[in-house]
Scaffold this active site. Structure first.
Site, PDB file in Angstrom:
ATOM      1  N   GLU A  31       0.846  -1.388  -0.104  1.00  0.00           N
ATOM      2  CA  GLU A  31       0.035  -0.084   0.146  1.00  0.00           C
ATOM      3  C   GLU A  31       1.101   1.255   0.071  1.00  0.00           C
ATOM      4  O   GLU A  31       2.092   1.203   0.792  1.00  0.00           O
ATOM      5  CB  GLU A  31      -0.943  -0.113   1.203  1.00  0.00           C
ATOM      6  CG  GLU A  31      -2.176   0.326   1.152  1.00  0.00           C
ATOM      7  CD  GLU A  31      -3.024  -0.667   0.014  1.00  0.00           C
ATOM      8  OE1 GLU A  31      -3.212  -0.308  -1.119  1.00  0.00           O
ATOM      9  OE2 GLU A  31      -3.865  -1.527   0.596  1.00  0.00           O
ATOM     10  N   THR A  33       2.772   2.128  -2.004  1.00  0.00           N
ATOM     11  CA  THR A  33       4.070   1.875  -2.670  1.00  0.00           C
ATOM     12  C   THR A  33       4.299   2.218  -3.933  1.00  0.00           C
ATOM     13  O   THR A  33       5.272   2.405  -4.634  1.00  0.00           O
ATOM     14  CB  THR A  33       4.453   0.214  -2.304  1.00  0.00           C
ATOM     15  OG1 THR A  33       3.472  -0.260  -2.812  1.00  0.00           O
ATOM     16  CG2 THR A  33       4.910   0.075  -0.912  1.00  0.00           C
ATOM     17  N   ASP A  34       3.104   2.387  -4.746  1.00  0.00           N
ATOM     18  CA  ASP A  34       3.072   2.565  -6.269  1.00  0.00           C
ATOM     19  C   ASP A  34       3.727   3.653  -6.729  1.00  0.00           C
ATOM     20  O   ASP A  34       4.597   3.887  -7.618  1.00  0.00           O
ATOM     21  CB  ASP A  34       1.597   2.134  -7.010  1.00  0.00           C
ATOM     22  CG  ASP A  34       0.694   3.163  -6.259  1.00  0.00           C
ATOM     23  OD1 ASP A  34       0.917   3.897  -5.293  1.00  0.00           O
ATOM     24  OD2 ASP A  34      -0.387   3.116  -6.744  1.00  0.00           O
ATOM     25  N   SER A  65     -25.662   8.794 -15.788  1.00  0.00           N
ATOM     26  CA  SER A  65     -25.137   7.857 -14.693  1.00  0.00           C
ATOM     27  C   SER A  65     -26.458   7.312 -13.973  1.00  0.00           C
ATOM     28  O   SER A  65     -27.290   8.247 -13.446  1.00  0.00           O
ATOM     29  CB  SER A  65     -24.166   8.689 -13.773  1.00  0.00           C
ATOM     30  OG  SER A  65     -24.194   7.803 -12.532  1.00  0.00           O
ATOM     31  N   ALA A 119     -15.347   3.020  -0.569  1.00  0.00           N
ATOM     32  CA  ALA A 119     -14.929   1.732   0.124  1.00  0.00           C
ATOM     33  C   ALA A 119     -13.426   1.271  -0.126  1.00  0.00           C
ATOM     34  O   ALA A 119     -13.202   0.318   0.199  1.00  0.00           O
ATOM     35  CB  ALA A 119     -15.899   0.641  -0.094  1.00  0.00           C
ATOM     36  N   GLU A 157      -6.972  11.427 -13.217  1.00  0.00           N
ATOM     37  CA  GLU A 157      -6.901  11.304 -11.912  1.00  0.00           C
ATOM     38  C   GLU A 157      -6.167  12.975 -11.356  1.00  0.00           C
ATOM     39  O   GLU A 157      -6.439  13.708 -10.644  1.00  0.00           O
ATOM     40  CB  GLU A 157      -6.398  10.518 -10.767  1.00  0.00           C
ATOM     41  CG  GLU A 157      -7.305   9.224 -11.119  1.00  0.00           C
ATOM     42  CD  GLU A 157      -8.519   9.018 -10.009  1.00  0.00           C
ATOM     43  OE1 GLU A 157      -8.836   9.993  -9.150  1.00  0.00           O
ATOM     44  OE2 GLU A 157      -9.458   8.067 -10.062  1.00  0.00           O
ATOM     45  N   ASP A 169      -4.419   1.165  -9.119  1.00  0.00           N
ATOM     46  CA  ASP A 169      -5.659   0.946  -9.414  1.00  0.00           C
ATOM     47  C   ASP A 169      -6.167   0.897 -10.783  1.00  0.00           C
ATOM     48  O   ASP A 169      -6.921  -0.198 -11.158  1.00  0.00           O
ATOM     49  CB  ASP A 169      -6.576   2.060  -8.788  1.00  0.00           C
ATOM     50  CG  ASP A 169      -6.301   2.226  -7.309  1.00  0.00           C
ATOM     51  OD1 ASP A 169      -5.716   1.466  -6.827  1.00  0.00           O
ATOM     52  OD2 ASP A 169      -6.844   3.355  -6.925  1.00  0.00           O
TER      53      ASP A 169
HETATM   54  C1  GLA Z   1      -5.237   4.809  -3.928  1.00  0.00           C
HETATM   55  C2  GLA Z   1      -4.355   5.130  -4.922  1.00  0.00           C
HETATM   56  C3  GLA Z   1      -3.160   4.252  -5.692  1.00  0.00           C
HETATM   57  C4  GLA Z   1      -2.416   3.716  -4.337  1.00  0.00           C
HETATM   58  C5  GLA Z   1      -3.461   3.385  -3.040  1.00  0.00           C
HETATM   59  C6  GLA Z   1      -2.402   3.227  -1.981  1.00  0.00           C
HETATM   60  O1  GLA Z   1      -5.931   3.552  -4.400  1.00  0.00           O
HETATM   61  O2  GLA Z   1      -5.462   5.279  -6.120  1.00  0.00           O
HETATM   62  O3  GLA Z   1      -2.629   4.575  -6.677  1.00  0.00           O
HETATM   63  O4  GLA Z   1      -1.392   4.755  -4.063  1.00  0.00           O
HETATM   64  O5  GLA Z   1      -4.212   4.430  -2.752  1.00  0.00           O
HETATM   65  O6  GLA Z   1      -1.750   1.983  -2.113  1.00  0.00           O
END
Ligand code: GLA
Length: 378
Positions: A31, A33-34, A65, A119, A157, A169
């Site tokens: 988490e 880390t990306d 939507s 969520a 984003e 994600d």
């Molecule tokens: C969100 C971001 C991801 C990642 C996570 C944490 O989901 O969109 O890029 O940084 O948080 O791991």
């Protein structure tokens, strides 16, 4: 969901389009880390955003939507950006494709989804990937490669939604494959599929249904801390940092930045340890690492909250193998690695104790690892 969308599309636009879908995601470990050039370990799930789309020969996008019950129209130039949050995702995808030299013309769309919002399951990445995949198919002969589709979502984003997220994600949503988790090296972008089908365990999400809207985009602030420390160490990202290096500059950085970077350095190694443990079928180690991640996210990275710490505590008391907060933080779900024989008792206990403490029931989702972005077969 499919029939509902098709019915409404027909009513609204008097014709039929093509159906596309993309998925929300879980992340076993890795988490925050990306965006630090580290590793992540996500998988797509069976909860999707689905959209019916058809080119309309106009210079504008008309999109409805179903879940928000809102209809928006916008043009395809930068100044045409809509104000509605959800529509900005769709607009951003169109613009990011165009900026890369891709083609997007006017289209009509109706979409809906069952990825719970807020969520931590990346409903926004599912929406982005669904439209990026569709517009690539409809207007670009699928000439944009899958990594670029993920980057188009990520840039959306950054440039249209104010979140400086990493690539996890969108990667998971585009590349997801049924029954497989994926280990992605966010620096080299090399990835590997890991079949995930443990005989005696399953993954269970406990959704607290709380989302703490915090001021000053705390997510972006975490990222800034990491970037500051990397700069201080003369590195491009924390990927190459070690605890020795970090301790060497401890006196020159704030305590807050120190603990943010400490978490990232430790988390990086945990992903690799979990991969080895998975290959050896050693789920106790996988679970122990998940608890360590929770502790780090809660105490060092400070992205947890009382509700998620509570759920983590319940899991630990009940002897659940692994449990941690999942995703960006500040609410959402815990992900739990639970032995089959403990599943029902754990779910019952987590629901009743949480309800007693916070006045509403959490939602439970049994994780089904599924396919990512796709055209939906008729
Ligand atoms: C969100 C971001 C991801 C990642 C996570 C944490 O989901 O969109 O890029 O940084 O948080 O791991």
């Amino acid at each position: 969901m499919k029939e509902k969308i098709q019915k409404y599309f027909k009513e609204r636009f008097g014709t039929e389009g093509t159906l596309y879908a993309s998925a929300g995601r879980i992340n076993l470990i890795g988490e925050h880390t990306d965006y630090n050039g580290g590793f992540v370990f996500p998988g797509a799930i069976d909860k999707v955003i689905m959209a019916e789309i058809k080119p309309n020969g106009l210079k504008k996008v008309r999109v409805y939507s179903m879940d928000i019950d809102e209809y928006v129209e916008f043009g395809l130039n930068e100044e045409d950006a809509p104000t509605q949050g959800w529509a900005r995702y769709v607009f951003g995808i169109c613009r990011e494709i165009q900026k890369r030299g891709g083609k997007v013309e006017g289209f009509d769309s109706v979409f809906a989804g069952d990825v719970p919002l807020g969520a931590g399951l990346s409903s926004s990445a599912a929406l982005e990937s669904c439209f990026a995949f569709a517009l690539n198919d409809l207007f670009n002969d699928n000439s944009i490669d899958k990594f670029e589709l993920a980057r188009i979502g990520q840039s959306t984003e950054h440039n249209y939604c104010g979140v400086n997220c990493g690539i996890m994600d969108q990667f998971a949503s585009v590349f997801g494959r049924k029954g497989n988790l994926m280990r992605l090296d966010c620096r080299s972008m090399e990835y590997e599929y890991f079949p995930f089908n443990p005989k005696d365990y399953r993954l269970v999400l406990v959704d607290s249904r709380v989302k703490h809207e915090l001021k000053d985009s705390p997510y972006n602030k975490r990222r800034e801390s990491c970037e500051r420390v990397a700069r201080r160490l003369g590195l491009e990202t924390l990927r190459d940092a070690t605890m020795e290096m970090l301790d060497g500059v401890r006196g020159d950085i704030t305590a807050e930045d120190y603990f943010r970077a400490k978490f990232v350095i430790e988390e990086k190694d945990r992903v690799l340890a979990v991969c080895d443990a998975l290959e050896a079928g050693d789920y106790d180690t996988v679970g122990r690492k998940m608890y360590e991640t929770h502790r780090g996210l809660s105490k060092d990275y400070e992205v947890s909250c009382v509700e998620l710490d509570f759920l983590n505590g319940v899991a630990k008391e009940m002897g659940v193998t692994g449990s941690r907060i999942m995703g960006g933080g500040f609410g959402g779900c815990t992900i739990n690695l639970v032995r089959n024989d403990l599943h029902d008792a754990f779910v019952k206990e987590a629901v009743s104790r949480f309800e007693k403490e916070y006045g509403h029931e959490p939602r439970i989702y049994d994780v089904v690892i599924s396919d990512g972005a796709r055209r939906v077969k008729e």
